[in-house]
Design a protein around this motif. Structure first.
Motif, short mmCIF file in Angstrom:
data_model
loop_
_atom_site.label_atom_id
_atom_site.label_comp_id
_atom_site.label_asym_id
_atom_site.label_seq_id
_atom_site.Cartn_x
_atom_site.Cartn_y
_atom_site.Cartn_z
N ALA A 28 6.35 10.06 1.45
CA ALA A 28 5.30 9.70 0.51
C ALA A 28 4.47 10.91 0.13
O ALA A 28 4.09 11.09 -1.04
CB ALA A 28 4.41 8.61 1.10
N MET A 97 -1.55 6.42 -0.77
CA MET A 97 -0.84 5.74 0.32
C MET A 97 -1.61 4.50 0.74
O MET A 97 -2.76 4.29 0.34
CB MET A 97 -0.62 6.67 1.52
CG MET A 97 0.53 7.66 1.33
SD MET A 97 0.89 8.66 2.79
CE MET A 97 1.57 7.42 3.91
N ARG A 121 3.85 2.28 -1.53
CA ARG A 121 5.07 3.05 -1.30
C ARG A 121 6.05 2.38 -0.35
O ARG A 121 7.08 2.98 -0.01
CB ARG A 121 4.71 4.43 -0.71
CG ARG A 121 3.40 5.02 -1.19
CD ARG A 121 3.48 5.43 -2.62
NE ARG A 121 4.24 6.64 -2.81
CZ ARG A 121 3.72 7.87 -2.79
NH1 ARG A 121 2.42 8.05 -2.58
NH2 ARG A 121 4.47 8.92 -3.00
N ASN A 177 9.62 6.78 -8.31
CA ASN A 177 9.26 8.14 -7.93
C ASN A 177 10.09 9.14 -8.74
O ASN A 177 11.27 8.90 -9.00
CB ASN A 177 9.55 8.37 -6.44
CG ASN A 177 8.62 7.57 -5.55
OD1 ASN A 177 7.51 7.22 -5.95
ND2 ASN A 177 9.07 7.27 -4.35
#
Length: 382
Positions: A28, A97, A121, A177
């Motif tokens: 992450a 996060m 995530r 992502n």
């Protein structure tokens, strides 16, 4: 026309405050730095607040990002107050996060009435079973209040929606992502085939050495291959609390000399370029970036059907092999089938490279820019 005279640029950059809990070698954190590096500094002024101070990835912080730390403390209130203080002169706050970073951004955004984005995530529905009741309650309030929620995969969003249960209050969407590795620079598809009869194929796994990554199953699968007369080297890239336990498991299984635990590795791609296979043995994910790195390296992938991400990335087996979670025999069978078939390895390597198109910076960055624009346009002239 020079950039200064180009009307497409705002008169002053949009100021983003991004909050991470740490800069450890996790996926992450790597993805966050990768995304931030893509923003045009003529349009965006980015500050990265790292709650726990410097970490292994500090050297990868892009030059267009201002890096700051709060006073060293594990107390949540210190992080909250530091986030609020720094948020005063920023336009949009991004929690990069779950949990701590999200709680800090929520505190500042609520107190200052700043637009906020939460970035989920992981398969949160499954992850929520591992956290305390207190954190589950705080997370539900926090995520419900964010102006936007971004999920890294459709599976991650579906998992969250099942857990959240209530009618959403903000705008939720999936943005993959970005993968900034150019597959054109990758080695040929069969680059990892041993060059002589004595060379051993290299199997790579990557991630924090903890239970959720399932490396115990991968070690069992490599031991099963050895019993079949197939001897490979296994490199598990990362650090974590289970390092000694995994070494002992390998010793008991009789494969201690096949196991490599190099610790933190800054460039996973260097290892993948030498690997015959990349194996993701996880029990929970969101969108495993290491699979994208394997695609870029031309390395075939074997992955568990964990919640969530691998099935989505591998397109139900079109771009790699999928196996049940916690099934060492199935994992060994899948690895053996690819090790014994250069044709299948080449087929999956090609499919992986084609899959990368959906994760290119040219596709992902505009989605983030549009999201941010939605939050600043009503109140901020350009």
């Amino acid at each position: 026309m020079s950039p200064a005279a180009d009307a497409s640029y705002p008169s002053s950059p949009i100021r983003l405050l991004v909050v991470l809990p740490d800069l450890s070698g996790g996926g992450a954190q790597r993805v966050t730095l990768r995304l931030l590096s893509l923003f045009d500094e003529r349009r965006y002024q980015i500050t990265l607040l790292v709650l726990d101070g410097p970490g292994e990835l500090v050297s990868l912080v892009p030059s267009n990002v201002r890096l700051i730390y709060p006073p060293r403390s594990r107390l949540l209130r210190v992080g909250k107050l530091s986030t609020m203080r720094n948020a005063l002169n920023h336009d949009v706050l991004i929690a990069a996060m779950e949990l701590r970073a999200s709680f800090c951004v929520h505190f500042a955004a609520t107190g200052l009435r700043k637009p906020s984005i939460g970035w989920v995530r992981i398969a949160f529905g499954e992850y929520a079973r591992e956290i305390s009741d207190k954190n589950r309650r705080k997370a539900k309030q926090t995520y419900g209040d964010f102006d936007r929620l971004v999920f890294v995969s459709d599976g991650a969003q579906q998992s969250f929606e099942r857990w959240y249960g209530e009618r959403r209050r903000g705008d939720w969407r999936r943005i993959y992502n970005p993968c900034t590795i150019d597959p054109a620079t990758a080695p040929p598809a069969d680059h990892a085939t041993p060059s002589d009869a004595t060379a051993r194929p290299l199997i790579v796994g990557a991630g924090r050495l903890e239970k959720r990554k399932g490396f115990d199953v991968l070690i069992d699968a490599v031991a099963a291959l050895r019993k079949r007369g197939i001897v490979v080297d296994l490199a598990l890239l990362g650090e974590g609390p289970l390092a000694d336990e995994l070494r002992e498991q390998a010793r008991v299984q009789g494969i201690a000399e096949q196991l490599q635990l190099p610790g933190f590795v800054q460039n996973v791609g260097d290892w993948l370029a030498r690997a015959a296979l990349y194996v993701l043995s996880s029990r929970i994910e969101g969108l495993p970036g290491t699979i994208l790195e394997a695609f870029a390296a031309g390395t075939p992938v074997v992955a568990t059907r964990c919640p969530h991400g691998p099935e989505e990335l591998l397109q139900e087996g079109k771009a790699g092999l999928l196996v049940p979670m916690d099934d060492a025999k199935a994992m060994a069978d899948a690895m053996q089938s690819l090790l014994e078939s250069p044709e299948r390895r080449a087929e999956f390597a090609s499919a992986g490279r084609q899959r990368l198109v959906d994760f290119s910076a040219d596709r992902i960055l505009p989605q983030w820019e549009a999201l941010i624009s939605e939050l600043v346009t009503p109140s901020r002239p350009t």
